[in-house]
Scaffold this motif. Sequence first.
Motif, short mmCIF file in Angstrom:
data_model
loop_
_atom_site.label_atom_id
_atom_site.label_comp_id
_atom_site.label_asym_id
_atom_site.label_seq_id
_atom_site.Cartn_x
_atom_site.Cartn_y
_atom_site.Cartn_z
N ILE A 244 0.76 -1.23 -0.11
CA ILE A 244 0.06 -0.06 -0.19
C ILE A 244 0.99 1.11 0.00
CG2 ILE A 244 -1.63 1.27 1.44
CD1 ILE A 244 -2.74 -1.42 2.34
N ASP A 245 0.86 1.94 -1.07
CA ASP A 245 1.66 3.16 -1.34
C ASP A 245 0.95 4.14 -2.35
OD1 ASP A 245 2.04 1.83 -3.58
OD2 ASP A 245 4.12 1.37 -3.07
N ASP A 246 1.31 5.23 -2.40
CA ASP A 246 0.90 6.11 -3.59
C ASP A 246 0.83 5.51 -5.07
OD1 ASP A 246 0.75 8.07 -1.55
OD2 ASP A 246 2.68 9.19 -1.95
N ILE A 252 -5.64 2.07 -8.36
CA ILE A 252 -6.88 1.42 -8.01
C ILE A 252 -7.92 2.45 -8.72
CG2 ILE A 252 -8.71 1.62 -6.13
CD1 ILE A 252 -6.66 1.41 -4.13
N GLY A 253 -7.93 3.62 -9.07
CA GLY A 253 -8.77 4.41 -9.96
C GLY A 253 -8.83 3.79 -11.37
N GLN A 254 -7.68 3.47 -11.88
CA GLN A 254 -7.27 3.12 -13.06
C GLN A 254 -8.19 1.66 -13.48
OE1 GLN A 254 -3.24 3.11 -13.80
NE2 GLN A 254 -2.99 5.45 -13.66
N GLU A 255 -7.76 0.96 -12.51
CA GLU A 255 -8.69 -0.41 -12.56
C GLU A 255 -9.93 -0.56 -12.34
OE1 GLU A 255 -6.76 -3.17 -13.45
OE2 GLU A 255 -4.87 -2.41 -13.22
N VAL A 256 -10.31 0.34 -11.38
CA VAL A 256 -11.81 0.44 -11.40
C VAL A 256 -12.56 0.78 -12.42
CG1 VAL A 256 -13.57 1.94 -10.07
CG2 VAL A 256 -11.83 0.72 -8.72
N GLU A 257 -12.11 2.00 -12.97
CA GLU A 257 -12.73 2.35 -14.24
C GLU A 257 -12.98 1.71 -15.34
OE1 GLU A 257 -12.32 6.70 -16.75
OE2 GLU A 257 -10.49 5.86 -15.82
N LYS A 258 -12.26 0.55 -15.64
CA LYS A 258 -12.37 -0.64 -16.64
C LYS A 258 -13.51 -1.47 -16.11
CE LYS A 258 -7.21 -0.75 -17.10
NZ LYS A 258 -6.17 -1.64 -16.95
N VAL A 282 -10.01 4.56 -2.54
CA VAL A 282 -8.83 5.00 -2.03
C VAL A 282 -8.98 5.53 -0.72
CG1 VAL A 282 -7.07 6.82 -2.39
CG2 VAL A 282 -7.77 5.41 -4.33
N ARG A 283 -9.94 6.48 -0.40
CA ARG A 283 -10.49 6.95 0.57
C ARG A 283 -10.91 5.87 1.66
NH1 ARG A 283 -12.14 12.50 0.27
NH2 ARG A 283 -10.66 13.42 -1.15
N SER A 284 -11.60 5.05 1.16
CA SER A 284 -11.88 3.85 1.85
C SER A 284 -10.86 2.97 2.64
CB SER A 284 -12.76 2.80 1.27
OG SER A 284 -14.07 3.48 1.06
N LEU A 285 -9.68 2.84 1.89
CA LEU A 285 -8.67 2.01 2.26
C LEU A 285 -8.06 2.81 3.14
CD1 LEU A 285 -7.40 -0.71 1.80
CD2 LEU A 285 -6.06 0.18 -0.16
N GLN A 286 -7.88 3.98 2.80
CA GLN A 286 -7.07 4.97 3.95
C GLN A 286 -7.86 4.94 5.24
OE1 GLN A 286 -6.85 8.37 1.59
NE2 GLN A 286 -4.98 8.09 0.81
N ALA A 287 -9.20 4.93 5.17
CA ALA A 287 -9.90 5.15 6.35
C ALA A 287 -9.78 3.59 7.11
CB ALA A 287 -11.20 5.35 6.19
N LEU A 288 -9.89 2.66 6.39
CA LEU A 288 -9.57 1.15 7.11
C LEU A 288 -8.19 1.10 7.72
CD1 LEU A 288 -10.71 -2.02 5.08
CD2 LEU A 288 -8.47 -1.85 6.26
#
Length: 307
Positions: A244-246, A252-258, A282-288
Motif C-alpha cells: 500500500i503506497d501512493d 486503484i482508480g485506473q483499474e476500477v474505471e475498466k 482510495v479514501r475507504s482503504l485509507q480510512a480502513l
Amino acid sequence: MYDIEKITIVKTVAQAVEALQKDPTAVIIAGGSDVLIKIRSGKLAGCNLVSIREIPELHGVTLESDGTIRIGPLTTFTEITEDPIVREHIPVLAYAVDQVGSPQIRNIGTIGGNISNGVTSADSSSTLHALNAEIEITGPGADGGLSVRKVPIREYYVKAGKVCLGPGELCTAIRIHKADYDGYCGYYFKYGKRNAMEIATLGCAVVAKIKDNVIEDIRLAYGVAGPVPMRCTRTEDALRGSKIDDALYARIGQEVEKEINPRDSWRASRGFRLQIAKVMPVRSLQALLKNMAEGKKGGSNAVVGVL
C-alpha cells in the motif's frame, strides 16, 4: 389510503410458500417501507399481499457452530446496527445499514427487503457483496415439502429491480461464512447530496485483509456503479499482494474505471460517478488503515460535497 385487494398473514415459512404458490402475483411485505410507497404511488395498486412479518425464525442474528453468521431477512437495520454479533465480527455492516434513511425507516426497514427489491443503491447490498454473503432461498419442493437453495449474493441479482426468486420462493437467511470475515477489516463509503435521509449517488464497500502494509486479500464492491450492486473482481486480482503506497492508490482508480458502468441520472451524471468511483476506494482503504491502527474492524462515512 392504500389500494390493497387482500392481505394474507402467515406465521411459518411453509405457510408463506403455500400462499405464494396459490397466488403467484402476490407481493411479499415485511417492514413495508418500500412496498407501501409503491402501493400509494399506484405502481402496485390493487395488489394482494403476503405478510411474513410474524415468522419468528426470519428475525434476528445468530452465530452458528462453524462461525457462520446467519442474519434473518426480517432483521431491521436498527437491530443489525445494535447487534453484538454483528458489531464484534462484521461491524462494517452495522455502520453501513446505519446510513439508510431516517431512524424511523431504520426501525421498520428490513435487510431482506433492502436486498430483495433489487435496487442498485441499497446500502446493505454493496457491503454484503464485499463480505461475500450467501443468500438462502426457500421454496416449494418436488415432494410437496420445502426446498432450500443457497446462492452467492452476486448471483441473487438478475437485473435492475429483479432478484432470482422463483415462484413460491422467498429469502430466508443471509449467511456470512467465517472465512469471509475472520481477520478482515471493512469500510463503507456513501456519497450523497446530503448527510441524512439520502439515496446513495454512489456507494463503495471495501473489505480487506492486510499484513505489514501488504494487501493479502481485498473485496471491493459498489452500489450505483451499474444496474445492480457489483464486485470489481479484476481490480481485486490486480491489488492482491501489493504494497500500500501512493502508486497503489493511483492504480486503484485506473483499474476500477475498466469495470464499472454507472449511468446518467438526475442525481448525477455518468462522468461524475466515474470520477468519484476512482476516489472512493482510495479514501475507504485509507480510512480502513486508520481504523486498523486504532484497533477497529469496521466503519463507514457519508459525505456531502466534492471529494
